[in-house]
Design an enzyme around this catalytic site. Structure first.
Site, PDB file in Angstrom:
ATOM      1  N   CYS A   4       0.862  -1.170   0.000  1.00  0.00           N
ATOM      2  CA  CYS A   4       0.000   0.000   0.000  1.00  0.00           C
ATOM      3  C   CYS A   4       0.905   1.229   0.000  1.00  0.00           C
ATOM      4  O   CYS A   4       2.061   1.145   0.411  1.00  0.00           O
ATOM      5  CB  CYS A   4      -0.909  -0.012   1.224  1.00  0.00           C
ATOM      6  SG  CYS A   4      -2.403   0.923   0.932  1.00  0.00           S
ATOM      7  N   CYS A  78      -5.115   0.684  -3.323  1.00  0.00           N
ATOM      8  CA  CYS A  78      -4.598   2.037  -3.139  1.00  0.00           C
ATOM      9  C   CYS A  78      -3.889   2.565  -4.383  1.00  0.00           C
ATOM     10  O   CYS A  78      -3.169   3.546  -4.325  1.00  0.00           O
ATOM     11  CB  CYS A  78      -3.665   2.080  -1.927  1.00  0.00           C
ATOM     12  SG  CYS A  78      -2.601   0.653  -1.755  1.00  0.00           S
ATOM     13  N   CYS A  82       3.033  -3.147  -8.352  1.00  0.00           N
ATOM     14  CA  CYS A  82       4.280  -3.844  -8.055  1.00  0.00           C
ATOM     15  C   CYS A  82       5.016  -4.078  -9.357  1.00  0.00           C
ATOM     16  O   CYS A  82       4.390  -4.246 -10.394  1.00  0.00           O
ATOM     17  CB  CYS A  82       3.986  -5.219  -7.446  1.00  0.00           C
ATOM     18  SG  CYS A  82       3.357  -5.184  -5.792  1.00  0.00           S
TER      19      CYS A  82
END
Length: 130
Positions: A4, A78, A82
């Site tokens: 996050c 959020c 990645c």
């Protein structure tokens, strides 16, 4: 790996739940692309209410190595992304942001994360048959 932006609320609670519920069956990491200065006090209080102490945790920066070392990478609704590597499993859990909210608003988020973590454990680390 729970990711996050600030690594101060949702990802910290998810990591704590997974550690608490799965024990040593799973290696748990959490990180954020722009880590906050401290874990959200309302998240700390909400987790303490269920007997899990995250007061000593600190937000950590998301690194490529953390993703490489993880089998499952979970973003927490959020908008974080990645680095993508073949063979990894990527999930996005849509969860309300607890930032700036009091403990009463964080409790339902905490409880929703617990249910999601329990489902994850059944998939990735079921208990051995007795």
């Amino acid at each position: 790996l729970f990711v996050c932006v600030h690594n101060a609320g949702r990802s910290q609670m998810a990591a704590a739940w997974l550690t608490h519920l799965a024990g040593d069956r799973v290696e748990v990491r959490s990180a954020g692309s722009n880590p906050g200065d401290a874990v959200n006090p309302a998240a700390v209080e909400a987790m303490a209410e269920v007997g899990i102490d995250i007061s000593a945790e600190t937000p950590k920066i998301l690194t490529v190595d953390a993703v490489k070392e993880s089998d499952v990478c979970i973003t927490m609704g959020c908008g974080d992304t990645c680095p993508v590597f073949p063979g990894k499993r990527y999930l996005d859990w849509k969860l309300e942001d607890p930032a700036g909210q009091g403990v009463a608003a964080v409790r339902p988020i905490r409880d929703e994360i617990k249910v999601m973590v329990e489902g994850l454990i059944k998939e990735i680390a079921p208990e051995a048959s007795k």
